[in-house]
Design an enzyme around this catalytic site. Structure first.
Site, PDB file in Angstrom:
ATOM      1  N   ILE A  29      42.440  36.335  -2.413  1.00 26.98           N
ATOM      2  CA  ILE A  29      42.407  37.753  -2.126  1.00 26.98           C
ATOM      3  C   ILE A  29      43.832  38.303  -2.055  1.00 26.98           C
ATOM      4  O   ILE A  29      44.763  37.587  -1.684  1.00 26.98           O
ATOM      5  CB  ILE A  29      41.632  38.021  -0.810  1.00 26.98           C
ATOM      6  CG1 ILE A  29      41.460  39.520  -0.548  1.00 26.98           C
ATOM      7  CG2 ILE A  29      42.250  37.309   0.376  1.00 26.98           C
ATOM      8  CD1 ILE A  29      40.468  39.847   0.581  1.00 26.98           C
ATOM      9  N   CYS A  30      43.986  39.556  -2.463  1.00 25.42           N
ATOM     10  CA  CYS A  30      45.257  40.278  -2.342  1.00 25.42           C
ATOM     11  C   CYS A  30      46.385  39.547  -3.061  1.00 25.42           C
ATOM     12  O   CYS A  30      46.274  39.183  -4.219  1.00 25.42           O
ATOM     13  CB  CYS A  30      45.558  40.484  -0.858  1.00 25.42           C
ATOM     14  SG  CYS A  30      46.958  41.563  -0.503  1.00 25.42           S
ATOM     15  N   GLY A  31      47.506  39.309  -2.389  1.00 25.02           N
ATOM     16  CA  GLY A  31      48.672  38.710  -3.023  1.00 25.02           C
ATOM     17  C   GLY A  31      48.422  37.340  -3.611  1.00 25.02           C
ATOM     18  O   GLY A  31      49.111  36.922  -4.550  1.00 25.02           O
ATOM     19  N   THR A  50      46.066  36.566  -5.471  1.00 27.81           N
ATOM     20  CA  THR A  50      45.668  36.730  -6.871  1.00 27.81           C
ATOM     21  C   THR A  50      46.891  36.783  -7.781  1.00 27.81           C
ATOM     22  O   THR A  50      46.841  36.310  -8.922  1.00 27.81           O
ATOM     23  CB  THR A  50      44.819  37.997  -7.071  1.00 27.81           C
ATOM     24  OG1 THR A  50      45.590  39.168  -6.741  1.00 27.81           O
ATOM     25  CG2 THR A  50      43.563  37.945  -6.206  1.00 27.81           C
ATOM     26  N   ALA A  56      39.489  39.132  -4.999  1.00 28.27           N
ATOM     27  CA  ALA A  56      39.241  40.431  -4.372  1.00 28.27           C
ATOM     28  C   ALA A  56      40.578  41.069  -4.027  1.00 28.27           C
ATOM     29  O   ALA A  56      41.610  40.393  -3.947  1.00 28.27           O
ATOM     30  CB  ALA A  56      38.382  40.283  -3.114  1.00 28.27           C
TER      31      ALA A  56
END
Length: 208
Positions: free
Chosen positions: A110-112, A114, A161
């Site tokens: 999720i977030c960074g 990715t 996400a």
């Protein structure tokens, strides 16, 4: 609300600047479903040295990355962290994600995190999402054509996400692990939409 007879271990990566809000729904409800969650920290920490989250909360990892074997895990969760945008310090975690995917063990980022997967090349051929398409484009990855504008995306063993979608992130994790069968929609409506009717649906069998 326990769903499985034998606990299965989910591993949660922990590192400095971890975004506290991104994995709480997933980990708390996985434990309620009968899973065990163990934290995995960096290899370069002295024994007994904690990591510090973005909120300043200190977490003492259960094991280090070097000790993590995909064969011992049912899922690796990679939370976002500011350090994903500050250099290669967290690259060993995305390299471990590659080992998990190569072994057929799911990874959820999720977030960074990715962006870390993008730099590792793990999004070049998989459908995925993130905070925004241009955020991943800045990594120079080759997977832009597979970017999906969605709250969370599952492609085989990979879940992704953006930072504002911890509830959808958890929903996809539950689906991949088979948790809360028949109740995931109610769970999502309760925590994402604040639907009061969903509470009764989610807990309908608690006293059975």
């Amino acid at each position: 609300m326990t769903e499985i007879e034998a606990p299965t271990t989910v591993h949660l990566a922990v590192y400095d600047t971890l975004a506290d809000w991104e994995t709480g729904h997933a980990t708390a409800w996985l434990v309620r479903a009968g899973f065990t969650v163990r934290t995995v920290g960096p290899d370069d920490r002295a024994a007994g040295e904690p990591v510090t989250t973005l909120a300043g909360i200190r977490v003492l990892p259960d094991l280090t990355l070097a000790d993590l074997d995909p064969a011992d895990s049912t899922l690796l969760i990679l939370p976002g962290a500011e350090k994903y945008d500050e250099g290669d310090e967290l690259a060993p975690f995305t390299a471990k994600a590659r080992a998990f995917l190569d072994a057929g063990v799911p990874v959820a980022a999720i977030c960074g995190a990715t962006a870390g997967l993008a730099r590792e090349g793990l999004l070049d051929g998989r459908r995925h999402t993130s905070a925004a398409s241009f955020y991943l484009d800045a990594t120079g990855y080759a997977g832009g054509k597979h970017y999906v504008e969605a709250d969370a995306v599952t492609d085989g063993d990979l879940i992704t996400a953006g930072p504002t979608e911890p509830v959808a992130f958890a929903r996809e994790i539950f689906a991949r692990l088979g948790a809360y069968e028949g109740k995931r929609d109610a769970w999502y409506r309760l925590f994402h939409d604040s639907d009061p009717a969903a509470f009764a649906e989610l807990h309908a069998d608690d006293d059975a």
